[in-house]
Design a protein around this motif. Sequence first.
Motif: not given
Length: 260
Positions: A78-82, A97-99
């Motif tokens: 997921a995106r960092p902000d997500t 949890c991968r960027l």
Amino acid sequence: MQIHVLASGSTGNATYIEMENTKLLVDAGISARRIKQSLDKLGAKVEDIDGILITHEHRDHVNGLTTLLKKYNLPAYARPDTWQSMYCRAALPDECCRLLPESLDIGKVKVEPFSISHDAADPVGFRLFAGDSKVSVATDLGFVTPTVKDALSLSDVLVFESNHDVDMLKNGSYPWPLKKRILSNRGHLANTDAGWTLARLNRKAHTHVFLAHLSQENNRPELAEETVADILTTQGCRLGEDVTLHLTYPEKISGICEHK
């Protein structure tokens, strides 16, 4: 190539995509138990999932994520902000949890996220490539930008939002602030929006389209299908030849699409 929409709608969203023996989930908005049971019915195993792709942090897209990551140690992107905005982030194992970068190879599938217009932290859709096949997913967006239109073009299979009928929404029981949110450019696509987008899309000779994220309050499956089909037909599209429409549901797996 196999596409199975396990669930779609405001109560939960999850799509299983298998391309070149690479197995992916797009979103995990239903329980891990239900995802496992659905995959079992399809002859797939949840522990064999190569990656979970998260479109945005809303609960109907991540509700099953905690158990999936803890129990099966699956990688999720997921995106960092997500990640930062996700209600369950503190409960998730960090190593899972991968960027999500601009382009990512998972197995034999190239994953390319693209930005969409929705009221979330940094929402995305996905286009997936394997061999000469392309699958695209865009299920929560209020407006189809040129970037989105380009991302969806020439897909073999498209999972695409057809959320509401405008008249049903306007005349329905939702409070006005919620109606305004849904109708906004950061809300959800109407049936007519879906139809005209598909009609104007640069398509391959034959495209499978799953109409997704249908509102249970402000839409009906047969109405979504009829509205989109009417627009496509008036624009010279031959249903069943140029485009095949598939419906999706909140409580059952959609029709199987096997495209070779």
